[in-house]
Design an enzyme around this catalytic site. Structure first.
Site, PDB file in Angstrom:
ATOM      1  N   SER A 616       1.602  27.152  13.005  1.00  0.00           N
ATOM      2  CA  SER A 616       0.272  26.235  13.029  1.00  0.00           C
ATOM      3  C   SER A 616      -0.535  26.536  11.824  1.00  0.00           C
ATOM      4  O   SER A 616      -0.298  26.287  10.807  1.00  0.00           O
ATOM      5  CB  SER A 616      -0.348  26.334  14.521  1.00  0.00           C
ATOM      6  OG  SER A 616      -1.172  25.427  14.677  1.00  0.00           O
ATOM      7  N   ASP A 693       5.823  16.674  17.309  1.00  0.00           N
ATOM      8  CA  ASP A 693       4.758  17.215  17.594  1.00  0.00           C
ATOM      9  C   ASP A 693       3.470  16.345  17.654  1.00  0.00           C
ATOM     10  O   ASP A 693       3.177  15.718  16.549  1.00  0.00           O
ATOM     11  CB  ASP A 693       4.557  18.090  16.396  1.00  0.00           C
ATOM     12  CG  ASP A 693       3.414  19.292  16.308  1.00  0.00           C
ATOM     13  OD1 ASP A 693       2.510  19.148  17.045  1.00  0.00           O
ATOM     14  OD2 ASP A 693       3.606  20.322  15.793  1.00  0.00           O
ATOM     15  N   HIS A 728       4.517  21.171  19.428  1.00  0.00           N
ATOM     16  CA  HIS A 728       4.140  21.829  18.685  1.00  0.00           C
ATOM     17  C   HIS A 728       4.664  23.565  18.950  1.00  0.00           C
ATOM     18  O   HIS A 728       4.704  24.275  18.182  1.00  0.00           O
ATOM     19  CB  HIS A 728       2.556  22.136  18.858  1.00  0.00           C
ATOM     20  CG  HIS A 728       1.949  22.641  17.775  1.00  0.00           C
ATOM     21  ND1 HIS A 728       1.958  22.368  16.167  1.00  0.00           N
ATOM     22  CD2 HIS A 728       0.844  23.751  17.808  1.00  0.00           C
ATOM     23  CE1 HIS A 728       1.278  23.315  15.602  1.00  0.00           C
ATOM     24  NE2 HIS A 728       0.651  24.088  16.383  1.00  0.00           N
TER      25      HIS A 728
END
Length: 778
Positions: A616, A693, A728
């Site tokens: 991330s 995602d 994610h």
């Protein structure tokens, strides 16, 4: 390398030997010979501490909570006396339920069943009400179809507020009243849209009962005009992929795009009269409402926290319920950085003849607790100093005490304290002279608390009375089994220290050394940052025996890992945090490079095998660090990275970067755009991303890989791995299993890589030379 003496906790005598904290009079245990294996650590740690989380009940008898017996019955227990009573027999518990909530008087239970996940926090479900005395189970809505978004008991009577189809309803004693009629794809009543759920509230509701249950405050969000982002699902959980992917359309405001607008509403529960309260703190297109809190014991006053769009100015607005009059009772300019939305407002009541509420603010440069007058006026500081309050755990208005956790000992630690808002005396509930990580959970009336020691040694939980924080009443969770298990292992040797930047700031570092570390050998190193604004990775919390511990332990890998919290991360004061404002990805990679150079002062560090991996924001930071072309890092891995913050959501990004119109150059520099650092890598760069995602869109990885390929990064330097339909967290359809095997292979291959460039086919040389010039021949 400068090492802080009090932090050089080489956990050889700690985690590595499983020391029990000094609360128990037993000596440190010896280490074993077993090494952690892949299956024990990946995709998540299997050797880990247990903890107990209690659902405290507010009843006449303090210390009561709800537990579940082995057969599924719900039991009312008293944690002090060990007395218990069955409230719901096992045969009355709905099969496959997802969650439940007791009515405040314990006469009924609200069940959620038929759970379907929506976003990070939100989900759809059916809801049923169990009358405990009658044993009857009634649907909240007769025609529900697994489509209710949220439901909540009133604190005082037999009412439930719930949201279905983005409309608000009130259920009372079997009768339902529809409050709003405009809910739909673009209008949300009482629940947040995607961006408010993800970036502002961190939760799935936007409605708040008054303490007396007579009023309901709620927010209405309007997404009309907010751009839509489409996510294709190629397999869509089907055995055979559909010919045309399912497409999920999300109203997702990216930087400088139109945001959802928000309105503030009050509902009189008895009359069903709904009132729109004008919000004038900021213009409609420059408004974010970050928090709502009742500032009374009944329903006299309610307040909301309003930010401007880029969240560097705030106004606390009080609304008088009867007159509907609004008043700004507090405001702040935070344009030196940003203002965090800490969701910490809580009504205190009378203090020396004046009503106050409590809140946390870092206006002084450090996050501290203040009392603020309900009607506006001078605040009262309850804590001060160059350390930060992390969270308020409990407000006891009878004893006039506020319980909280702080970093008073060090930014990597957490200790529990109380402060009296009568005398301002601050008292530790734990030994605050040791490097440790604590939190606590308080009973409904504040008479008891479960103290959770969370690291760095083996965690445990104990029950205390607030009258005596020195002697526990009992042990709740000992983790003795974990302690015995760890005796079998040689574990990574963990230490914490600081390194000092040339500018004078210090960075916290967590180091893991292989169990059989030999300072005369050479070891590859993997940096594992997150590094985002306000975040923290380096803490004294339990060292999870996860992938990082595995690559440190495996004899064929034996990586040293360094986790470095760069400038911009949390709990070191506002100046340290705000240094990255308007320039994400500028200072953070400088700090990682500086740390790597400090690392290389150790003779055991292998300069030809220094990698960096992040997820991330950490994936973004990995790319930006390689982009610097420092020559220090030889390989990198970015998992689910942002590659250009113009592609990320507005409410997160603009908090730190402002809008593109205000900071165009900053956004251009923040994007990963320079390729030389990737071309000059001695090793390899791997990008991993899930195509499903909904947070950091796959678009980021697609753009990044295109930038690198078109910039001349060769196939021997770059691999891109997508994970079909994964979000994610990369968890769809065994994707995490493949992902971590790929990570393990990557770090193994990089350790085996020789410093010289691998041989290339002659046709490859000719093609690369034609495409990118003579550099390909080097």
């Amino acid at each position: 390398m400068k090492t802080s003496q009090f932090l050089s906790l080489l956990l050889l005598a700690g985690i590595a030997q499983a020391i029990v904290p000094p609360r128990e009079p037993r000596p440190p245990t010896g280490g074993g010979n077993k090494l952690l294996t892949y299956k024990e650590c990946v995709p998540r740690a299997t050797i880990s501490p247990r903890s107990t989380s209690l659902a405290w009940i507010n009843s006449d008898e303090d210390g009561q909570y709800i537990s579940q017996s082995d057969d599924g019955a719900l039991i009312l227990q008293n944690i002090v006396t060990n007395t218990n009573k069955t409230l719901v027999a096992a045969d009355k518990v709905p099969k496959g339920y997802y969650d439940y909530w007791f009515k405040p008087d314990l006469s009924a239970v609200l069940w959620a069943t038929n759970y379907t996940k929506q976003y990070r926090h939100s989900y759809f479900a059916n809801y049923f009400i169990l009358d405990i005395e009658k044993g009857s189970l009634t649907p909240l809505s007769q025609d529900q179809a697994g489509d209710i978004q949220y439901a909540q008991w009133s604190p005082m009577d037999n009412s439930i507020a719930y949201v279905r189809g983005n409309d608000l309803y009130i259920w009372n004693n079997g009768k339902t009243k529809r409050i709003t009629e405009n809910g739909g794809p673009d209008i949300f009543n009482g629940v947040p849209d995607w961006v408010y759920e993800e970036e502002i509230f961190g939760d799935r509701f936007a409605l708040w009962f008054s303490p007396d249950g007579e009023y309901l405050a709620y927010l209405r969000f309007n997404e009309t005009g907010v751009p839509t982002y489409t996510i294709p699902y190629y397999k869509n959980k089907q055995k055979i992929a559909p010919a045309y992917p399912r497409e999920l359309e999300i109203r997702y405001p990216k930087v400088s795009a139109k945001n959802p607008t928000v309105q503030f509403h009050l509902l009189n529960i008895a009359s069903s009269q709904e009132t729109t309260i004008p919000v004038t703190a900021f213009p409609e297109n420059d408004l974010v409402i970050g928090e709502v809190a009742w500032l009374s014991s009944g329903h006299d006053s309610v307040a909301y926290r309003a930010f401007n769009r880029v969240q560097d100015r705030e106004k606390i607005v009080s609304v008088k319920v009867e007159s509907k009059e609004s008043k700004v009772i507090r405001e702040r300019d935070g344009t030196d950085g940003w203002i965090d939305n800490l969701l910490s407002m809580s009504y205190i009541g009378d203090v020396n003849g004046k009503e106050y509420y409590v809140d946390i603010s870092d206006a002084s440069g450090w996050a501290h607790i203040y009392l603020y007058p309900v009607d506006g006026g001078k605040e009262i500081a309850l804590t001060t100093g160059e350390w930060e309050v992390v969270a308020i755990l409990k407000v006891d208005t009878k004893k006039k005490l506020i319980y909280f956790t702080s970093t008073k000992y060090h930014s990597t630690t957490r200790h529990v304290y109380s402060v009296s808002y009568d005398t301002k005396v601050m008292t530790p509930l734990v030994n605050d002279k040791e490097a440790a990580y604590y939190t606590a959970s308080f009973s409904a009336k504040g008479g008891y608390y479960i103290l959770s020691y969370q690291g760095p040694n083996v965690p445990y939980q104990e029950l205390y009375s607030t009258k005596d924080s020195k002697k526990p009443l009992k042990t709740i969770t000992s983790n003795d089994a974990l302690l015995e298990k760890l005796k079998e292992y040689k574990l990574p040797k963990v230490s914490f220290f600081e390194i000092k930047l040339p500018s004078g700031e210090t960075l916290n570092v967590k180091q893991r050394l292989p169990p059989n570390f030999n300072p005369h050998k050479k070891y590859p190193v993997l940096f594992t940052p997150y590094g985002g604004p306000g975040a923290q990775e380096v803490s004294q919390a339990w060292n999870s025996l996860d992938f990082k511990s595995y690559i440190t332990s495996d004899p064929e890998l034996e990586y040293v890992t360094w986790t470095v919290d760069n400038r911009g991360t949390g709990y070191k004061g506002r100046k340290f945090r705000s240094a990255v404002a308007k320039r994400l990805g500028f200072l953070e990679p400088q700090d990682q490079v500086f740390a790597a150079k400090e690392l290389l002062k150790n003779r055991w560090a292998d300069k030809d095998h220094i990698g960096i991996w992040g997820w991330s924001y950490g994936g973004f930071l990995t790319a930006k660090t390689l982009e610097t072309d420092s020559g220090v890092f030889t390989f990198g891995i970015s998992t689910a990275p942002v590659s250009d913050f113009r592609l990320y959501d507005s409410m997160y990004t603009e908090r730190y970067m402002k809008t593109v119109e205000l900071n165009a150059d900053g956004y251009s520099e923040t994007a990963v755009h320079k390729v030389d650092g990737f071309k000059n890598l001695k090793g390899h760069y791997l990008i991993q991303h899930g195509t499903g995602d909904d947070n950091v869109h796959f678009q980021n990885a697609a753009v990044l890989s295109n930038t690198l390929m078109n910039g001349g990064v060769t196939a021997d330097k770059l691999t891109t791995q997508w994970f079909t339909d994964s979000d994610h967290g990369i968890r769809y359809d065994m994707d995490s299993t493949y992902q971590y095997k790929q990570l393990a292979k990557m770090v193994y291959d990089q350790k085996q890589r020789k410093p010289e460039r691998p041989p290339m086919h002659q046709w490859s040389k000719r093609v690369l030379a034609a495409l990118f010039g003579e550099r390909a021949e080097e």
